[in-house]
Design a protein around this motif. Structure first.
Motif, PDB file in Angstrom:
ATOM      1  N   ASP A   1       0.116  -1.278   0.052  1.00 23.79           N
ATOM      2  CA  ASP A   1       0.039   0.126   0.022  1.00 23.79           C
ATOM      3  C   ASP A   1       1.037   1.590  -0.155  1.00 23.79           C
ATOM      4  N   LEU A   2       1.988   1.631   0.503  1.00 21.19           N
ATOM      5  CA  LEU A   2       3.212   2.578   0.888  1.00 21.19           C
ATOM      6  C   LEU A   2       3.658   2.575  -0.400  1.00 21.19           C
ATOM      7  N   LEU A   3       3.888   1.583  -1.666  1.00 24.33           N
ATOM      8  CA  LEU A   3       4.006   1.794  -2.500  1.00 24.33           C
ATOM      9  C   LEU A   3       3.524   2.775  -3.802  1.00 24.33           C
ATOM     10  N   LYS A   4       4.354   4.199  -4.004  1.00 27.11           N
ATOM     11  CA  LYS A   4       3.355   4.456  -5.496  1.00 27.11           C
ATOM     12  C   LYS A   4       3.537   3.699  -6.451  1.00 27.11           C
ATOM     13  N   ARG A   5       2.945   4.133  -7.629  1.00 24.01           N
ATOM     14  CA  ARG A   5       2.572   3.612  -8.781  1.00 24.01           C
ATOM     15  C   ARG A   5       3.789   2.784  -9.425  1.00 24.01           C
ATOM     16  N   ASP A   6       3.940   1.997 -10.032  1.00 25.78           N
ATOM     17  CA  ASP A   6       5.184   1.127 -10.619  1.00 25.78           C
ATOM     18  C   ASP A   6       6.092   1.434 -10.442  1.00 25.78           C
ATOM     19  N   ARG A   7       6.252   1.028  -9.065  1.00 26.87           N
ATOM     20  CA  ARG A   7       7.207   0.878  -8.246  1.00 26.87           C
ATOM     21  C   ARG A   7       7.364  -0.935  -7.624  1.00 26.87           C
ATOM     22  N   THR A   8       8.865  -0.556  -7.370  1.00 29.09           N
ATOM     23  CA  THR A   8       8.845  -2.133  -6.639  1.00 29.09           C
ATOM     24  C   THR A   8       9.234  -2.357  -5.030  1.00 29.09           C
ATOM     25  N   ILE A   9       8.143  -3.526  -4.021  1.00 24.63           N
ATOM     26  CA  ILE A   9       9.199  -3.705  -3.186  1.00 24.63           C
ATOM     27  C   ILE A   9       9.564  -5.362  -3.337  1.00 24.63           C
ATOM     28  N   VAL A  10      11.237  -5.434  -2.782  1.00 22.20           N
ATOM     29  CA  VAL A  10      11.901  -6.771  -2.744  1.00 22.20           C
ATOM     30  C   VAL A  10      12.250  -7.333  -1.223  1.00 22.20           C
ATOM     31  N   VAL A  11      11.390  -8.407  -0.948  1.00 23.32           N
ATOM     32  CA  VAL A  11      11.786  -9.232  -0.236  1.00 23.32           C
ATOM     33  C   VAL A  11      13.379  -9.647   0.048  1.00 23.32           C
ATOM     34  N   VAL A  12      13.704  -9.426   0.789  1.00 23.56           N
ATOM     35  CA  VAL A  12      15.245 -10.569   0.741  1.00 23.56           C
ATOM     36  C   VAL A  12      15.410 -11.378   1.849  1.00 23.56           C
ATOM     37  N   GLY A  13      14.198 -10.916   2.980  1.00 24.72           N
ATOM     38  CA  GLY A  13      14.869 -11.743   4.552  1.00 24.72           C
ATOM     39  C   GLY A  13      14.184 -13.353   4.805  1.00 24.72           C
ATOM     40  N   ALA A  14      12.781 -12.371   4.136  1.00 21.08           N
ATOM     41  CA  ALA A  14      12.287 -14.467   3.801  1.00 21.08           C
ATOM     42  C   ALA A  14      12.650 -14.719   2.735  1.00 21.08           C
ATOM     43  N   LEU A  15      12.744 -16.141   2.958  1.00 26.60           N
ATOM     44  CA  LEU A  15      13.371 -17.098   1.672  1.00 26.60           C
ATOM     45  C   LEU A  15      12.314 -18.627   1.836  1.00 26.60           C
ATOM     46  N   GLU A  16      10.782 -18.184   1.934  1.00 28.58           N
ATOM     47  CA  GLU A  16       9.858 -19.793   2.510  1.00 28.58           C
ATOM     48  C   GLU A  16       8.639 -18.723   1.969  1.00 28.58           C
ATOM     49  N   PRO A  17       7.805 -19.557   1.659  1.00 35.91           N
ATOM     50  CA  PRO A  17       6.830 -19.565   1.316  1.00 35.91           C
ATOM     51  C   PRO A  17       6.266 -18.197   2.088  1.00 35.91           C
ATOM     52  N   MET A  18       5.735 -17.520   1.098  1.00 33.22           N
ATOM     53  CA  MET A  18       5.194 -16.021   2.259  1.00 33.22           C
ATOM     54  C   MET A  18       3.532 -16.356   1.931  1.00 33.22           C
ATOM     55  N   ALA A  19       2.827 -15.115   2.636  1.00 35.64           N
ATOM     56  CA  ALA A  19       1.590 -15.423   2.903  1.00 35.64           C
ATOM     57  C   ALA A  19       1.098 -14.825   1.196  1.00 35.64           C
ATOM     58  N   PRO A  20      -0.516 -15.371   1.323  1.00 40.49           N
ATOM     59  CA  PRO A  20      -0.496 -14.677  -0.322  1.00 40.49           C
ATOM     60  C   PRO A  20      -0.689 -13.306  -0.460  1.00 40.49           C
ATOM     61  N   VAL A  21      -1.047 -12.637  -1.524  1.00 46.10           N
ATOM     62  CA  VAL A  21      -0.140 -11.183  -1.887  1.00 46.10           C
ATOM     63  C   VAL A  21      -2.015 -11.237  -2.708  1.00 46.10           C
ATOM     64  N   ASN A  22      -2.941 -10.608  -3.050  1.00 48.19           N
ATOM     65  CA  ASN A  22      -3.578 -10.163  -3.465  1.00 48.19           C
ATOM     66  C   ASN A  22      -3.317  -9.426  -4.708  1.00 48.19           C
ATOM     67  N   ASN A  23      -3.307  -9.691  -5.693  1.00 44.78           N
ATOM     68  CA  ASN A  23      -3.237  -9.283  -6.565  1.00 44.78           C
ATOM     69  C   ASN A  23      -3.848  -8.031  -7.151  1.00 44.78           C
ATOM     70  N   GLN A  24      -5.264  -7.964  -6.987  1.00 43.61           N
ATOM     71  CA  GLN A  24      -5.912  -6.411  -7.157  1.00 43.61           C
ATOM     72  C   GLN A  24      -4.942  -5.366  -5.581  1.00 43.61           C
ATOM     73  N   GLN A  25      -3.999  -5.731  -4.977  1.00 46.98           N
ATOM     74  CA  GLN A  25      -3.841  -4.436  -4.387  1.00 46.98           C
ATOM     75  C   GLN A  25      -2.241  -4.198  -4.850  1.00 46.98           C
ATOM     76  N   VAL A  26      -1.445  -5.165  -6.131  1.00 45.71           N
ATOM     77  CA  VAL A  26      -0.779  -4.918  -7.522  1.00 45.71           C
ATOM     78  C   VAL A  26      -0.902  -4.134  -8.548  1.00 45.71           C
ATOM     79  N   ALA A  27      -1.673  -5.317  -8.800  1.00 41.91           N
ATOM     80  CA  ALA A  27      -2.850  -4.856 -10.176  1.00 41.91           C
ATOM     81  C   ALA A  27      -3.033  -3.437 -10.468  1.00 41.91           C
ATOM     82  N   PHE A  28      -3.735  -3.139  -9.709  1.00 41.00           N
ATOM     83  CA  PHE A  28      -4.225  -1.405  -9.787  1.00 41.00           C
ATOM     84  C   PHE A  28      -3.365  -0.481  -9.879  1.00 41.00           C
ATOM     85  N   HIS A  29      -2.328  -0.683  -9.331  1.00 43.39           N
ATOM     86  CA  HIS A  29      -0.706   0.198  -9.662  1.00 43.39           C
ATOM     87  C   HIS A  29      -0.220  -0.098 -10.309  1.00 43.39           C
ATOM     88  N   ARG A  30      -0.124  -1.234 -10.654  1.00 38.01           N
ATOM     89  CA  ARG A  30       0.797  -1.539 -11.477  1.00 38.01           C
ATOM     90  C   ARG A  30       2.202  -2.177 -10.840  1.00 38.01           C
TER      91      ARG A  30
END
Ligand code: NDP
Ligand code: ZN
Length: 365
Positions: free
Chosen positions: A269-298
């Motif tokens: 939610d805190l990212l601007k449009r078109d921007r990226t969040i990179v996960v380096v800490g958890a190298l394991e299955p994560m809680a699912p991401v709602n693609n709506q949250q990702v797709a709506f602002h690319r």
């Protein structure tokens, strides 16, 4: 063979204890290093406790290694005896795949991927397509030891301006946070969010700030807000709903260093449009991401694994040039089990570094 002394865990539930073993003498393209300092990465703890279900015992951790070259093979051209060198997470890669040719050894696509400084090939031989172990080693012993023998290409030069104990954590925590910031083009004026203020978080915040970014650190620990201010960055409690709401759509880049699975949605939610969040800490299955949250602002959710050799040298030089480095607490090897407990509790500020002379004294005693 060389007689070596280290600290090892024998099982997932055992404490680390002194361990005698042998290393092969340096071959023509290898150097022998007398280890001076080794950083304590949270990955060491995951590995010792078999939290990634791939640990080969005995496990001698340590991939933030700094020491002096004591022997150089006849074909060695990059280092000479007496040089101060560093070894990070990798000690070999296949050298033939496309990523290796492009200099991205950390993304090696060879049958066993890269050879890790400890715990052997990243892809265990039994998982390689043909069941062959191209490295002929099932296990490797890391930097919690008095010596290390590595191919000269995998040893980095420690800049004279960096103290060896300060340089050590840059070899993993430094490059793991530098590499994605470089790859995703963090630049002066960007707003960068760092999630989890531990060993990696401390380096990420300092590196981003030195790149000219405006940095916010997200923490669950109230006491760390002051420490963020001391660094010249903004600290936000991730439990502070008002603060989180006020930061909606404001970040150019975010990096999560939390060492276990977690929910990314409050941060996406805190990212601007078109921007990226990179996960380096958890190298394991994560809680699912709602693609709506990702797709709506690319937006993009991505991952990143350590960094290649060139980036590792670059971040060492960058730290020397900008006068930055990790906040460290130097410990004796005999205190390692207590240090692990404190890292797990989040008590460390911000990286323990083992003074390996304490191990040599133990050997003499
Ligand atoms: P640290 O333990 O030093 O720091 C992690 C920080 O995350 C803690 O200080 C704490 O910060 C926060 N945190 C810890 N537990 C939780 C939790 N359950 N929920 C929310 N926040 C938490 O670890 P490191 O920085 O050494 O390593 C971080 C992770 O990165 C590890 O899992 C390690 O294995 C991984 N790693 C990945 C690499 C890669 O290539 N991708 C390379 C190196 C490490 P706070 O108090 O601020 O909340
Ligand atoms: Zn590490």
């Amino acid at each position: 063979m060389i007689k070596a002394l280290g600290y090892a865990a024998k099982h997932s539930f055992s404490r680390l204890r002194p361990f005698e073993f042998e290393r092969q003498e340096a071959g023509p393209n290898e150097i022998e290093i007398e280890v001076q300092y080794c950083g304590v990465c949270h990955s060491d703890i995951h590995q010792v406790k078999n939290e990634w279900s791939n640990t080969v015992y005995p496990c001698v951790p340590g991939h933030e290694v700094v020491g002096r070259v004591t022997k150089a093979g006849s074909g060695v051209t990059r280092h000479v005896v007496g040089d101060l060198v560093g070894v990070g997470c990798m000690i070999e890669s296949c050298r033939h795949c496309e990523p290796c040719h492009s200099g991205d050894q950390n993304y090696c696509e060879g049958p066993n991927s890269w050879l890790a400084t400890y715990n052997g090939p990243m892809v265990p031989a039994k998982m390689a397509p043909d069941g062959r172990n191209m490295y002929e080693r099932d296990n490797t012993f890391g930097g919690y030891s008095d010596t290390l023998v590595v191919n000269e290409d995998f040893a980095l030069k420690i800049p004279a301006k960096l103290k060896p104990e300060v340089a050590a954590p840059i070899l993993c925590a430094g490059v793991t946070t530098y590499s994605p910031m470089k790859h995703w083009g963090v630049k002066a004026g960007d707003k960068v969010g760092v999630i989890g203020f531990g060993g990696l978080g401390d380096m990420a915040a300092k590196l981003a700030r030195a790149m000219g970014a405006e940095v916010t650190v997200f923490t669950r620990t109230k006491e760390k807000l002051e420490e963020a201010a001391r660094l010249g960055v903004t600290g936000v409690l991730d439990s502070d709903a008002d603060a989180m709401r006020s930061l909606k759509s404001s970040f150019d880049f975010m990096l999560s260093t939390i060492p276990e699975k977690h929910d990314l949605s409050p941060f996406i939610d805190l990212l601007k449009r078109d921007r990226t969040i990179v996960v380096v800490g958890a190298l394991e299955p994560m809680a699912p991401v709602n693609n709506q949250q990702v797709a709506f602002h690319r937006k993009s959710v991505a991952g990143s694994l350590i960094g290649n050799l060139a980036d590792t040298q670059e971040v060492l030089d960058f730290c020397a040039e900008h006068g930055i480095g990790p906040d460290i607490q130097v410990i004796a090897i005999q205190d390692i089990n207590d240090a692990y407990r404190k890292v797990e509790k989040g008590d460390v500020r911000f990286r323990y570094v083992i003074d390996m002379a304490t191990l040599r004294h133990e050997e003499a005693a």
